[in-house]
Design an enzyme around this catalytic site. Sequence first.
Site, PDB file in Angstrom:
ATOM      1  N   ASP A  71       0.786  -1.290  -0.096  1.00 41.56           N
ATOM      2  CA  ASP A  71       0.101   0.042   0.027  1.00 41.56           C
ATOM      3  C   ASP A  71       0.760   1.218  -0.150  1.00 41.56           C
ATOM      4  O   ASP A  71       2.118   1.046   0.266  1.00 41.56           O
ATOM      5  CB  ASP A  71      -1.108   0.028   1.050  1.00 41.56           C
ATOM      6  CG  ASP A  71      -0.285  -0.505   2.436  1.00 41.56           C
ATOM      7  OD1 ASP A  71       0.998  -0.442   2.556  1.00 41.56           O
ATOM      8  OD2 ASP A  71      -1.043  -0.885   3.329  1.00 41.56           O
ATOM      9  N   ASN A  80      -7.254  -2.833  14.610  1.00 41.02           N
ATOM     10  CA  ASN A  80      -8.634  -2.899  14.424  1.00 41.02           C
ATOM     11  C   ASN A  80      -8.460  -4.165  13.504  1.00 41.02           C
ATOM     12  O   ASN A  80      -9.679  -4.402  12.739  1.00 41.02           O
ATOM     13  CB  ASN A  80      -9.096  -1.553  13.522  1.00 41.02           C
ATOM     14  CG  ASN A  80      -8.442  -1.231  12.287  1.00 41.02           C
ATOM     15  OD1 ASN A  80      -7.561  -1.800  11.812  1.00 41.02           O
ATOM     16  ND2 ASN A  80      -9.170  -0.117  11.650  1.00 41.02           N
ATOM     17  N   GLU A  89      -9.815  -1.912   5.585  1.00 43.64           N
ATOM     18  CA  GLU A  89     -10.421  -1.487   6.745  1.00 43.64           C
ATOM     19  C   GLU A  89     -11.573  -2.426   7.005  1.00 43.64           C
ATOM     20  O   GLU A  89     -12.252  -2.622   6.157  1.00 43.64           O
ATOM     21  CB  GLU A  89     -10.498  -0.193   6.871  1.00 43.64           C
ATOM     22  CG  GLU A  89      -9.366   0.771   6.737  1.00 43.64           C
ATOM     23  CD  GLU A  89      -8.875   1.090   8.029  1.00 43.64           C
ATOM     24  OE1 GLU A  89      -8.542  -0.081   8.866  1.00 43.64           O
ATOM     25  OE2 GLU A  89      -8.001   2.145   8.160  1.00 43.64           O
ATOM     26  N   HIS A  93      -7.088  -4.435  10.336  1.00 43.81           N
ATOM     27  CA  HIS A  93      -6.904  -4.218   8.868  1.00 43.81           C
ATOM     28  C   HIS A  93      -5.504  -5.053   8.626  1.00 43.81           C
ATOM     29  O   HIS A  93      -4.637  -5.178   9.293  1.00 43.81           O
ATOM     30  CB  HIS A  93      -6.796  -2.821   8.526  1.00 43.81           C
ATOM     31  CG  HIS A  93      -5.827  -1.825   8.968  1.00 43.81           C
ATOM     32  ND1 HIS A  93      -5.718  -0.773   9.506  1.00 43.81           N
ATOM     33  CD2 HIS A  93      -4.164  -2.363   9.045  1.00 43.81           C
ATOM     34  CE1 HIS A  93      -4.439  -0.219   9.626  1.00 43.81           C
ATOM     35  NE2 HIS A  93      -3.491  -1.308   9.486  1.00 43.81           N
TER      36      HIS A  93
HETATM   37  C1  F6R Z   1       1.608  -1.327   5.991  1.00 47.19           C
HETATM   38  C2  F6R Z   1       0.204  -2.072   6.202  1.00 47.19           C
HETATM   39  C3  F6R Z   1      -0.460  -1.909   7.687  1.00 47.19           C
HETATM   40  C4  F6R Z   1       0.478  -2.013   8.547  1.00 47.19           C
HETATM   41  C5  F6R Z   1      -0.373  -1.939   9.957  1.00 47.19           C
HETATM   42  C6  F6R Z   1       0.476  -2.148  11.208  1.00 47.19           C
HETATM   43  O1  F6R Z   1       2.200  -1.327   4.822  1.00 47.19           O
HETATM   44  O2  F6R Z   1       0.010  -2.313   5.309  1.00 47.19           O
HETATM   45  O3  F6R Z   1      -1.567  -2.710   7.364  1.00 47.19           O
HETATM   46  O4  F6R Z   1       1.066  -3.387   8.661  1.00 47.19           O
HETATM   47  O5  F6R Z   1      -1.138  -0.771  10.115  1.00 47.19           O
HETATM   48  O6  F6R Z   1       1.471  -1.224  11.646  1.00 47.19           O
HETATM   49  P1  F6R Z   1       2.331  -1.159  12.880  1.00 47.19           P
HETATM   50  O7  F6R Z   1       3.470  -2.326  12.174  1.00 47.19           O
HETATM   51  O8  F6R Z   1       3.139   0.149  12.212  1.00 47.19           O
HETATM   52  O9  F6R Z   1       1.895  -1.373  13.918  1.00 47.19           O
END
Ligand code: F6R
Length: 241
Positions: free
Chosen positions: A67, A136, A143, A138
């Site tokens: 992403d 959450n 989401e 995702h």
């Molecule tokens: C990042 C992504 C997100 C993160 C998630 C966890 O490329 O796709 O889904 O993996 O938000 O983020 P952290 O590791 O910062 O807790």
Amino acid sequence: MKFLVCNTYEEASQEAAKIFEEQLRTKPSSVLGLATGSTPLGLYRELIRAYQLGGLDFSAVTTINLDEYYPIAPTHEQSYRYFMNENLFKHINVDPAKTFVPDGQAASPEDESVSYDERIKRLGGIDLQLLGIGENGHIGFNEPSDALRMDTHVEVLTESTRKANARFFQSIDEVPTHAITMGMAGIMTAKKILLLACGKNKHEVVKAMQDKTVTTQIPATLLKCHPDMTLICDRAAFEGR
Ligand code: F6R
């Protein structure tokens, strides 16, 4: 689902690195699906170290990231392109032309999304997909919702995701409101999936990964249906303290 609980974040990162090393040993020209965020940093450090020690060769690898914020310039310090260059790509021998991140400056993010899926198809799909997990639930920026998109698409970030990511920006107002993210099909058709969850703030979602239900309200739970999925977490995420 294979489930591994490690004592520390460092140990979880080392276990994750072993899976990457095995993947590259088996198929040096692997297509690696990569993630950003805090969680994979330890793993990326391990991969850089293995490369520097001469044991790991990325010269034939293609990478495709999950992403990117939209809109954002690749030179912005919080863009995912910048993150990947700084935290992995510039330290290993991957060909920069074979590293793909959605274009956060595309004139049409919808067209960019369609081309991204075409690219994944042209590459023959993803061999190993690395995922972090949102508090959450995702994955990528898919989401929680009543229905999830299969294709790469533009997602409106939830307030909770923007709050969680505000730590990287000066203020929450600077956190982009949108992102281009791979959809559920891009992720679920990866041959192998590695989900990393570390820190006590991931406890609830790690708990949700352990029963036999799936719900689009916790998108990561759909991964339980994948035939080759490994969840690695640290003790903090497992125990919630
Ligand atoms: C990042 C992504 C997100 C993160 C998630 C966890 O490329 O796709 O889904 O993996 O938000 O983020 P952290 O590791 O910062 O807790």
